[in-house]
Design a protein around this motif. Structure first.
Motif, PDB file in Angstrom:
ATOM      1  N   LEU A   1       3.122   2.496   2.101  1.00 45.98           N
ATOM      2  CA  LEU A   1       2.947   1.065   1.871  1.00 45.98           C
ATOM      3  C   LEU A   1       2.146   0.405   2.991  1.00 45.98           C
ATOM      4  O   LEU A   1       1.242  -0.400   2.728  1.00 45.98           O
ATOM      5  CB  LEU A   1       4.300   0.371   1.709  1.00 45.98           C
ATOM      6  N   GLU A   2       2.442   0.746   4.221  1.00 42.46           N
ATOM      7  CA  GLU A   2       1.713   0.174   5.356  1.00 42.46           C
ATOM      8  C   GLU A   2       0.216   0.486   5.254  1.00 42.46           C
ATOM      9  O   GLU A   2      -0.628  -0.381   5.461  1.00 42.46           O
ATOM     10  CB  GLU A   2       2.277   0.727   6.666  1.00 42.46           C
ATOM     11  N   MET A   3      -0.096   1.714   4.893  1.00 44.93           N
ATOM     12  CA  MET A   3      -1.502   2.109   4.769  1.00 44.93           C
ATOM     13  C   MET A   3      -2.143   1.437   3.553  1.00 44.93           C
ATOM     14  O   MET A   3      -3.313   1.059   3.603  1.00 44.93           O
ATOM     15  CB  MET A   3      -1.628   3.632   4.685  1.00 44.93           C
ATOM     16  N   LEU A   4      -1.398   1.271   2.463  1.00 45.98           N
ATOM     17  CA  LEU A   4      -1.939   0.572   1.295  1.00 45.98           C
ATOM     18  C   LEU A   4      -2.329  -0.863   1.649  1.00 45.98           C
ATOM     19  O   LEU A   4      -3.355  -1.363   1.190  1.00 45.98           O
ATOM     20  CB  LEU A   4      -0.924   0.561   0.153  1.00 45.98           C
ATOM     21  N   ILE A   5      -1.523  -1.493   2.481  1.00 43.77           N
ATOM     22  CA  ILE A   5      -1.838  -2.857   2.925  1.00 43.77           C
ATOM     23  C   ILE A   5      -3.133  -2.844   3.734  1.00 43.77           C
ATOM     24  O   ILE A   5      -4.009  -3.692   3.528  1.00 43.77           O
ATOM     25  CB  ILE A   5      -0.659  -3.458   3.718  1.00 43.77           C
ATOM     26  N   LYS A   6      -3.272  -1.881   4.643  1.00 42.12           N
ATOM     27  CA  LYS A   6      -4.495  -1.768   5.448  1.00 42.12           C
ATOM     28  C   LYS A   6      -5.711  -1.501   4.556  1.00 42.12           C
ATOM     29  O   LYS A   6      -6.774  -2.094   4.749  1.00 42.12           O
ATOM     30  CB  LYS A   6      -4.362  -0.653   6.479  1.00 42.12           C
ATOM     31  N   ILE A   7      -5.546  -0.603   3.589  1.00 41.03           N
ATOM     32  CA  ILE A   7      -6.652  -0.273   2.687  1.00 41.03           C
ATOM     33  C   ILE A   7      -7.087  -1.514   1.914  1.00 41.03           C
ATOM     34  O   ILE A   7      -8.288  -1.791   1.799  1.00 41.03           O
ATOM     35  CB  ILE A   7      -6.245   0.861   1.708  1.00 41.03           C
ATOM     36  N   SER A   8      -6.127  -2.266   1.402  1.00 39.94           N
ATOM     37  CA  SER A   8      -6.472  -3.466   0.628  1.00 39.94           C
ATOM     38  C   SER A   8      -7.217  -4.479   1.493  1.00 39.94           C
ATOM     39  O   SER A   8      -8.146  -5.132   1.025  1.00 39.94           O
ATOM     40  CB  SER A   8      -5.238  -4.092  -0.012  1.00 39.94           C
ATOM     41  N   LYS A   9      -6.840  -4.602   2.767  1.00 36.60           N
ATOM     42  CA  LYS A   9      -7.536  -5.526   3.670  1.00 36.60           C
ATOM     43  C   LYS A   9      -8.948  -5.042   3.971  1.00 36.60           C
ATOM     44  O   LYS A   9      -9.895  -5.826   3.950  1.00 36.60           O
ATOM     45  CB  LYS A   9      -6.742  -5.695   4.961  1.00 36.60           C
ATOM     46  N   VAL A  10      -9.100  -3.747   4.244  1.00 38.75           N
ATOM     47  CA  VAL A  10     -10.419  -3.180   4.547  1.00 38.75           C
ATOM     48  C   VAL A  10     -11.356  -3.327   3.350  1.00 38.75           C
ATOM     49  O   VAL A  10     -12.540  -3.627   3.506  1.00 38.75           O
ATOM     50  CB  VAL A  10     -10.289  -1.695   4.968  1.00 38.75           C
ATOM     51  N   LEU A  11     -10.813  -3.142   2.145  1.00 41.78           N
ATOM     52  CA  LEU A  11     -11.619  -3.241   0.934  1.00 41.78           C
ATOM     53  C   LEU A  11     -11.725  -4.673   0.414  1.00 41.78           C
ATOM     54  O   LEU A  11     -12.362  -4.919  -0.605  1.00 41.78           O
ATOM     55  CB  LEU A  11     -11.053  -2.329  -0.159  1.00 41.78           C
ATOM     56  N   ASN A  12     -11.066  -5.603   1.119  1.00 41.36           N
ATOM     57  CA  ASN A  12     -11.106  -7.016   0.770  1.00 41.36           C
ATOM     58  C   ASN A  12     -10.672  -7.247  -0.682  1.00 41.36           C
ATOM     59  O   ASN A  12     -11.391  -7.849  -1.482  1.00 41.36           O
ATOM     60  CB  ASN A  12     -12.498  -7.597   1.026  1.00 41.36           C
ATOM     61  N   MET A  13      -9.481  -6.738  -0.999  1.00 38.59           N
ATOM     62  CA  MET A  13      -8.961  -6.884  -2.354  1.00 38.59           C
ATOM     63  C   MET A  13      -7.449  -7.049  -2.316  1.00 38.59           C
ATOM     64  O   MET A  13      -6.802  -6.669  -1.347  1.00 38.59           O
ATOM     65  CB  MET A  13      -9.358  -5.694  -3.222  1.00 38.59           C
ATOM     66  N   ASP A  14      -6.907  -7.616  -3.369  1.00 35.28           N
ATOM     67  CA  ASP A  14      -5.477  -7.792  -3.508  1.00 35.28           C
ATOM     68  C   ASP A  14      -4.822  -6.425  -3.685  1.00 35.28           C
ATOM     69  O   ASP A  14      -5.329  -5.587  -4.437  1.00 35.28           O
ATOM     70  CB  ASP A  14      -5.188  -8.693  -4.718  1.00 35.28           C
ATOM     71  N   ILE A  15      -3.697  -6.210  -3.023  1.00 32.69           N
ATOM     72  CA  ILE A  15      -3.022  -4.917  -3.100  1.00 32.69           C
ATOM     73  C   ILE A  15      -2.611  -4.586  -4.534  1.00 32.69           C
ATOM     74  O   ILE A  15      -2.613  -3.428  -4.930  1.00 32.69           O
ATOM     75  CB  ILE A  15      -1.822  -4.841  -2.137  1.00 32.69           C
ATOM     76  N   ASN A  16      -2.286  -5.597  -5.329  1.00 30.47           N
ATOM     77  CA  ASN A  16      -1.914  -5.354  -6.729  1.00 30.47           C
ATOM     78  C   ASN A  16      -3.057  -4.743  -7.518  1.00 30.47           C
ATOM     79  O   ASN A  16      -2.843  -3.919  -8.409  1.00 30.47           O
ATOM     80  CB  ASN A  16      -1.438  -6.646  -7.389  1.00 30.47           C
ATOM     81  N   GLU A  17      -4.282  -5.144  -7.208  1.00 31.19           N
ATOM     82  CA  GLU A  17      -5.446  -4.564  -7.871  1.00 31.19           C
ATOM     83  C   GLU A  17      -5.647  -3.106  -7.472  1.00 31.19           C
ATOM     84  O   GLU A  17      -6.154  -2.307  -8.242  1.00 31.19           O
ATOM     85  CB  GLU A  17      -6.706  -5.367  -7.538  1.00 31.19           C
ATOM     86  N   LEU A  18      -5.231  -2.797  -6.255  1.00 34.37           N
ATOM     87  CA  LEU A  18      -5.391  -1.439  -5.756  1.00 34.37           C
ATOM     88  C   LEU A  18      -4.383  -0.479  -6.361  1.00 34.37           C
ATOM     89  O   LEU A  18      -4.711   0.677  -6.633  1.00 34.37           O
ATOM     90  CB  LEU A  18      -5.271  -1.441  -4.230  1.00 34.37           C
ATOM     91  N   ILE A  19      -3.165  -0.959  -6.606  1.00 33.45           N
ATOM     92  CA  ILE A  19      -2.118  -0.043  -7.051  1.00 33.45           C
ATOM     93  C   ILE A  19      -1.855  -0.062  -8.552  1.00 33.45           C
ATOM     94  O   ILE A  19      -1.052   0.723  -9.039  1.00 33.45           O
ATOM     95  CB  ILE A  19      -0.793  -0.301  -6.300  1.00 33.45           C
ATOM     96  N   ARG A  20      -2.544  -0.918  -9.278  1.00 36.30           N
ATOM     97  CA  ARG A  20      -2.289  -0.960 -10.718  1.00 36.30           C
ATOM     98  C   ARG A  20      -2.674   0.387 -11.356  1.00 36.30           C
ATOM     99  O   ARG A  20      -3.592   1.071 -10.923  1.00 36.30           O
ATOM    100  CB  ARG A  20      -3.042  -2.098 -11.374  1.00 36.30           C
ATOM    101  N   SER A  21      -1.974   0.710 -12.362  1.00 38.60           N
ATOM    102  CA  SER A  21      -2.180   1.993 -13.034  1.00 38.60           C
ATOM    103  C   SER A  21      -3.179   1.839 -14.189  1.00 38.60           C
ATOM    104  O   SER A  21      -3.106   0.883 -14.941  1.00 38.60           O
ATOM    105  CB  SER A  21      -0.857   2.513 -13.576  1.00 38.60           C
ATOM    106  N   GLU A  22      -4.083   2.770 -14.271  1.00 42.34           N
ATOM    107  CA  GLU A  22      -5.020   2.805 -15.386  1.00 42.34           C
ATOM    108  C   GLU A  22      -4.985   4.196 -16.002  1.00 42.34           C
ATOM    109  O   GLU A  22      -4.849   5.182 -15.309  1.00 42.34           O
ATOM    110  CB  GLU A  22      -6.451   2.512 -14.920  1.00 42.34           C
ATOM    111  N   GLU A  23      -5.101   4.229 -17.280  1.00 42.97           N
ATOM    112  CA  GLU A  23      -5.153   5.505 -17.988  1.00 42.97           C
ATOM    113  C   GLU A  23      -6.357   5.518 -18.903  1.00 42.97           C
ATOM    114  O   GLU A  23      -6.768   4.488 -19.431  1.00 42.97           O
ATOM    115  CB  GLU A  23      -3.888   5.713 -18.810  1.00 42.97           C
ATOM    116  N   VAL A  24      -6.931   6.685 -19.064  1.00 41.11           N
ATOM    117  CA  VAL A  24      -8.037   6.850 -20.007  1.00 41.11           C
ATOM    118  C   VAL A  24      -7.671   7.989 -20.947  1.00 41.11           C
ATOM    119  O   VAL A  24      -7.011   8.942 -20.585  1.00 41.11           O
ATOM    120  CB  VAL A  24      -9.380   7.172 -19.297  1.00 41.11           C
ATOM    121  N   LYS A  25      -8.100   7.850 -22.182  1.00 36.39           N
ATOM    122  CA  LYS A  25      -7.875   8.909 -23.174  1.00 36.39           C
ATOM    123  C   LYS A  25      -9.121   9.763 -23.247  1.00 36.39           C
ATOM    124  O   LYS A  25     -10.221   9.264 -23.385  1.00 36.39           O
ATOM    125  CB  LYS A  25      -7.537   8.303 -24.526  1.00 36.39           C
ATOM    126  N   ILE A  26      -8.890  11.046 -23.150  1.00 37.19           N
ATOM    127  CA  ILE A  26     -10.010  11.996 -23.182  1.00 37.19           C
ATOM    128  C   ILE A  26     -10.020  12.733 -24.505  1.00 37.19           C
ATOM    129  O   ILE A  26      -9.027  13.145 -25.010  1.00 37.19           O
ATOM    130  CB  ILE A  26      -9.903  13.012 -22.026  1.00 37.19           C
TER     131      ILE A  26
END
Length: 71
Positions: free
Chosen positions: A46-71
């Protein structure tokens, strides 16, 4: 049809045209660590996720949301 989870960090990095090396330098972690995150071999805490979101200038929720694709 197979459902595959996308690695959100990998998608964001590609969208922003950033490299693993750049991220590892900004966060003070090894390139191997970032590579493991990108390949889902491990996940940042979690601590690193917060740092990553700050470095990437984005909301942490956008970073951790789940996406799936059908192949």
């Amino acid at each position: 049809m197979e459902v595959k989870k996308l690695n959100r960090l990998k998608v964001v990095m590609a969208e922003k045209d950033l490299s693993n090396i750049w991220l590892s330098e900004k966060l003070g972690v090894s390139q191997a660590t970032v590579s493991k995150w990108m390949t889902n071999f491990s996940q940042p805490n979690l601590e690193m996720l917060i740092k990553i979101s700050k470095v990437l200038n984005m909301d942490i929720n956008e970073l951790i949301r789940s996406e799936e694709v059908k192949i």
